[in-house]
Scaffold this active site. Structure first.
Site, mmCIF file in Angstrom:
data_model
loop_
_atom_site.group_PDB
_atom_site.id
_atom_site.type_symbol
_atom_site.label_atom_id
_atom_site.label_comp_id
_atom_site.label_asym_id
_atom_site.label_seq_id
_atom_site.Cartn_x
_atom_site.Cartn_y
_atom_site.Cartn_z
ATOM 1 N N GLU A 173 42.345 23.152 -29.773
ATOM 2 C CA GLU A 173 41.639 22.881 -31.030
ATOM 3 C C GLU A 173 42.514 23.157 -32.250
ATOM 4 O OE1 GLU A 173 37.442 23.815 -33.330
ATOM 5 O OE2 GLU A 173 38.108 25.198 -31.776
ATOM 6 N N ARG A 222 31.212 23.616 -43.370
ATOM 7 C CA ARG A 222 31.044 24.448 -42.179
ATOM 8 C C ARG A 222 29.583 24.706 -41.828
ATOM 9 N NH1 ARG A 222 33.298 24.604 -37.518
ATOM 10 N NH2 ARG A 222 34.615 26.398 -37.072
ATOM 11 N N GLU A 281 28.826 23.425 -33.690
ATOM 12 C CA GLU A 281 29.506 24.704 -33.937
ATOM 13 C C GLU A 281 29.522 24.921 -35.445
ATOM 14 O OE1 GLU A 281 33.788 26.917 -33.145
ATOM 15 O OE2 GLU A 281 33.636 24.951 -34.080
#
Length: 265
Positions: free
Chosen positions: A146, A211, A240
């Protein structure tokens, strides 16, 4: 494409209750903490059998980054990651999500000079990936590498950075995580990045540009999902994210409904 999620604070604490909760939400998969998986494998297998919820990926749950400055921590992390891969094999899992590091160093904040040069970074990460490649081959699993944004890591920030490690080390069991939040910061064009790397993208992380939960920011997820369909991506889309709003559970469910609506388009 199917939806999965990592844990949230409002999820039930007991493993079986988590799985039942996800089933009630209509989520297909659970991206589990690696340590939780290793320590509770029989309970997790039982919960999977009862609910039909899949655990295809693990994320977190180990100490020591694959690019750690400390050799002791790096090697300790590799052993823990090996155990996670063997645990995934036992439940039919696909792989573990791994960044080079998180929060260890960034060129964007003082002291600006890392304790190791770029060649040392390359050697540490390559050594780690080559070790885990052998474990993944034995367990029929994958390493999902990632890229993180420049404020969280200094080594692998773009999808092209991850691709370079895979190609130069001739890694057959390492794929790339396309995380929309990180790509929003680092990539010139998310859709072009998805298209140009479609054969190496093995897993997706979902969060909006800030986010928080998908649908609460500015990323056009419908365009991104359309591109993934065009690429014939058939893996999981794992939520996530942090949750923005006074009622986190309500906001999570609202985001989930939004994602399902564009997946059904």
């Amino acid at each position: 494409m199917k939806l999965a999620t990592q844990d949230q604070n409002f999820f039930p604490e007991k493993i079986i209750d988590k799985f039942r909760y996800l089933k009630d939400l209509g989520i297909d998969g659970y991206e589990i903490d690696g340590k939780m998986l290793v320590e509770n494998i029989e309970e997790i297998k039982s919960a999977m059998e009862e609910t039909g919820i899949e655990v295809k990926t693990a994320c977190n749950g180990y100490d020591g980054w694959i690019g750690d400055f400390s050799e002791e921590r790096r090697k300790n992390g590799l052993e823990e990651l090996k155990n996670i891969l063997y645990a995934l094999q036992k439940i039919g899992g696909k792989g573990v999500v791994i960044p080079a590091a998180w929060g260890m160093f960034t060129y964007r904040l003082p002291p600006f000079t890392p304790p190791r040069n770029k060649e040392g970074d390359w050697n540490a990460i390559s050594d780690s990936l080559l070790y885990l490649e052998k474990v993944a081959e034995k367990t029929n699993t994958s390493i999902y590498l990632e890229p993180l944004n420049r404020y969280q890591d200094h080594m692998i920030n773009r999808v092209a950075d991850a691709r370079e490690y895979i190609e130069k080390n001739d890694l057959k069991h390492v794929k790339i995580v396309a995380d929309f939040y990180h790509m929003n910061i680092e990539e010139d064009n998310i859709l072009v990045t998805l298209q140009n790397n479609k054969e190496l993208i093995g897993h997706i992380h979902l969060a909006d540009n800030h986010r928080f939960q998908p649908g609460s920011g500015s990323i056009n997820f419908k365009q991104c999902f359309d591109q993934l369909r065009a690429n014939r991506y058939d893996g999981y889309l794992a939520i996530e994210c942090r949750i923005q709003g006074e009622d986190a559970e309500h906001e999570f469910k609202k985001s989930l409904a939004y994602l399902k609506s564009i997946l059904d388009c």
